[in-house]
Design a protein around this motif. Structure first.
Motif, PDB file in Angstrom:
ATOM      1  N   PRO A 155       0.824  -1.217   0.000  1.00 44.28           N
ATOM      2  CA  PRO A 155       0.000   0.000   0.000  1.00 44.28           C
ATOM      3  C   PRO A 155       0.856   1.264   0.000  1.00 44.28           C
ATOM      4  N   GLY A 156       0.394   2.236  -0.769  1.00 45.65           N
ATOM      5  CA  GLY A 156       1.035   3.545  -0.759  1.00 45.65           C
ATOM      6  C   GLY A 156       0.465   4.387   0.356  1.00 45.65           C
ATOM      7  N   GLU A 157       1.262   5.305   0.835  1.00 46.23           N
ATOM      8  CA  GLU A 157       0.821   6.171   1.919  1.00 46.23           C
ATOM      9  C   GLU A 157      -0.253   7.134   1.433  1.00 46.23           C
ATOM     10  N   GLY A 158      -1.352   7.202   2.144  1.00 49.83           N
ATOM     11  CA  GLY A 158      -2.422   8.133   1.825  1.00 49.83           C
ATOM     12  C   GLY A 158      -3.287   7.728   0.644  1.00 49.83           C
ATOM     13  N   THR A 159      -3.210   6.471   0.218  1.00 54.41           N
ATOM     14  CA  THR A 159      -4.006   6.001  -0.903  1.00 54.41           C
ATOM     15  C   THR A 159      -4.355   4.533  -0.688  1.00 54.41           C
ATOM     16  N   ASP A 160      -5.353   4.055  -1.405  1.00 53.88           N
ATOM     17  CA  ASP A 160      -5.671   2.629  -1.321  1.00 53.88           C
ATOM     18  C   ASP A 160      -5.019   1.842  -2.462  1.00 53.88           C
ATOM     19  N   LEU A 161      -4.144   2.492  -3.219  1.00 54.98           N
ATOM     20  CA  LEU A 161      -3.404   1.827  -4.297  1.00 54.98           C
ATOM     21  C   LEU A 161      -2.211   1.067  -3.728  1.00 54.98           C
ATOM     22  N   THR A 162      -1.810   0.009  -4.419  1.00 57.37           N
ATOM     23  CA  THR A 162      -0.567  -0.670  -4.071  1.00 57.37           C
ATOM     24  C   THR A 162       0.497  -0.279  -5.094  1.00 57.37           C
ATOM     25  N   PHE A 163       1.715  -0.164  -4.612  1.00 59.68           N
ATOM     26  CA  PHE A 163       2.843   0.254  -5.436  1.00 59.68           C
ATOM     27  C   PHE A 163       3.951  -0.793  -5.338  1.00 59.68           C
ATOM     28  N   PRO A 164       4.734  -0.944  -6.406  1.00 56.57           N
ATOM     29  CA  PRO A 164       5.864  -1.866  -6.343  1.00 56.57           C
ATOM     30  C   PRO A 164       7.044  -1.231  -5.597  1.00 56.57           C
ATOM     31  N   HIS A 165       7.537  -1.942  -4.604  1.00 58.66           N
ATOM     32  CA  HIS A 165       8.691  -1.500  -3.835  1.00 58.66           C
ATOM     33  C   HIS A 165       9.841  -2.463  -4.092  1.00 58.66           C
ATOM     34  N   VAL A 166      11.008  -1.914  -4.384  1.00 62.69           N
ATOM     35  CA  VAL A 166      12.193  -2.713  -4.677  1.00 62.69           C
ATOM     36  C   VAL A 166      13.101  -2.679  -3.450  1.00 62.69           C
ATOM     37  N   TYR A 167      13.324  -3.843  -2.866  1.00 63.75           N
ATOM     38  CA  TYR A 167      14.096  -3.966  -1.627  1.00 63.75           C
ATOM     39  C   TYR A 167      15.565  -4.254  -1.920  1.00 63.75           C
ATOM     40  N   GLY A 168      16.231  -3.291  -2.497  1.00 61.85           N
ATOM     41  CA  GLY A 168      17.646  -3.398  -2.795  1.00 61.85           C
ATOM     42  C   GLY A 168      17.983  -2.484  -3.948  1.00 61.85           C
ATOM     43  N   PRO A 169      19.276  -2.322  -4.239  1.00 62.22           N
ATOM     44  CA  PRO A 169      19.679  -1.491  -5.377  1.00 62.22           C
ATOM     45  C   PRO A 169      19.128  -2.058  -6.689  1.00 62.22           C
ATOM     46  N   ILE A 170      18.910  -1.186  -7.643  1.00 60.04           N
ATOM     47  CA  ILE A 170      18.443  -1.586  -8.972  1.00 60.04           C
ATOM     48  C   ILE A 170      19.659  -1.653  -9.893  1.00 60.04           C
ATOM     49  N   PRO A 171      19.987  -2.849 -10.383  1.00 60.24           N
ATOM     50  CA  PRO A 171      21.133  -2.952 -11.299  1.00 60.24           C
ATOM     51  C   PRO A 171      20.869  -2.157 -12.584  1.00 60.24           C
ATOM     52  N   ILE A 172      21.907  -1.553 -13.104  1.00 60.19           N
ATOM     53  CA  ILE A 172      21.769  -0.746 -14.313  1.00 60.19           C
ATOM     54  C   ILE A 172      21.186  -1.574 -15.461  1.00 60.19           C
ATOM     55  N   HIS A 173      21.550  -2.841 -15.556  1.00 56.50           N
ATOM     56  CA  HIS A 173      21.045  -3.678 -16.655  1.00 56.50           C
ATOM     57  C   HIS A 173      19.541  -3.945 -16.560  1.00 56.50           C
ATOM     58  N   ALA A 174      18.923  -3.651 -15.408  1.00 55.60           N
ATOM     59  CA  ALA A 174      17.471  -3.814 -15.271  1.00 55.60           C
ATOM     60  C   ALA A 174      16.703  -2.625 -15.843  1.00 55.60           C
ATOM     61  N   VAL A 175      17.407  -1.517 -16.093  1.00 56.43           N
ATOM     62  CA  VAL A 175      16.781  -0.304 -16.635  1.00 56.43           C
ATOM     63  C   VAL A 175      16.835  -0.395 -18.157  1.00 56.43           C
ATOM     64  N   LEU A 176      15.660  -0.592 -18.765  1.00 55.70           N
ATOM     65  CA  LEU A 176      15.579  -0.771 -20.213  1.00 55.70           C
ATOM     66  C   LEU A 176      15.627   0.529 -20.986  1.00 55.70           C
ATOM     67  N   ALA A 177      15.096   1.594 -20.380  1.00 55.20           N
ATOM     68  CA  ALA A 177      15.051   2.889 -21.063  1.00 55.20           C
ATOM     69  C   ALA A 177      14.932   3.992 -20.012  1.00 55.20           C
ATOM     70  N   VAL A 178      15.346   5.168 -20.407  1.00 51.77           N
ATOM     71  CA  VAL A 178      15.245   6.352 -19.559  1.00 51.77           C
ATOM     72  C   VAL A 178      14.550   7.425 -20.376  1.00 51.77           C
ATOM     73  N   HIS A 179      13.504   7.999 -19.814  1.00 54.62           N
ATOM     74  CA  HIS A 179      12.678   8.975 -20.535  1.00 54.62           C
ATOM     75  C   HIS A 179      12.652  10.305 -19.779  1.00 54.62           C
ATOM     76  N   PRO A 180      12.762  11.418 -20.470  1.00 52.63           N
ATOM     77  CA  PRO A 180      12.548  12.711 -19.806  1.00 52.63           C
ATOM     78  C   PRO A 180      11.141  12.745 -19.214  1.00 52.63           C
ATOM     79  N   TYR A 181      10.990  13.400 -18.075  1.00 49.86           N
ATOM     80  CA  TYR A 181       9.665  13.482 -17.440  1.00 49.86           C
ATOM     81  C   TYR A 181       9.391  14.927 -17.024  1.00 49.86           C
ATOM     82  N   PRO A 182       9.055  15.761 -18.001  1.00 53.50           N
ATOM     83  CA  PRO A 182       8.797  17.173 -17.686  1.00 53.50           C
ATOM     84  C   PRO A 182       7.423  17.367 -17.047  1.00 53.50           C
ATOM     85  N   PRO A 183       7.296  18.389 -16.207  1.00 53.74           N
ATOM     86  CA  PRO A 183       5.985  18.670 -15.606  1.00 53.74           C
ATOM     87  C   PRO A 183       5.046  19.352 -16.589  1.00 53.74           C
TER      88      PRO A 183
END
Length: 112
Positions: free
Chosen positions: A71-99
């Motif tokens: 569960p996420g804080e302040g919501t009834d949604l569940t979110f994926p939590h990663v319990y450890g460092p994320i290896p670079i090879h697990a990142v398939l792509a990186v995208h700009p995220y402008p507001p």
């Protein structure tokens, strides 16, 4: 596929280190992630108006252990939590995220 937002400089540091960590890994024991449909919620809440963010597109099957959906804080949604460092090879792509013009973030299009 799950997503994590961070600053472009944090991603550059991770590339040099060979793995991505976040302050929350030290303070909470995990890295907060989201689906494409929900990443705008924590991004707006925690980083409204920031113009230096990127989205890491993460292949869950490349993580040392699967994320835990909790569960996420302040919501009834569940979110994926990663319990450890994320290896670079697990990142398939990186995208700009402008507001959006009002500083909020929208769900990304064309992902997940």
């Amino acid at each position: 596929m799950i997503l994590h937002f961070c600053t472009a400089s944090d991603w550059a540091d991770a590339q040099r280190a060979g793995e991505y960590t976040a302050d929350s890994l030290r303070t909470e024991g995990f890295i907060h992630c989201s689906t494409a449909a929900q990443v705008h919620i924590p991004a707006t809440m925690l980083a409204k108006g920031r113009t230096d963010l990127v989205l890491l597109e993460i292949d869950e099957s490349r993580l040392p252990e699967p994320p835990r959906w909790e569960p996420g804080e302040g919501t009834d949604l569940t979110f994926p939590h990663v319990y450890g460092p994320i290896p670079i090879h697990a990142v398939l792509a990186v995208h700009p995220y402008p507001p959006e013009p009002d500083g909020s973030f929208a769900p990304p299009t064309g992902l997940g």
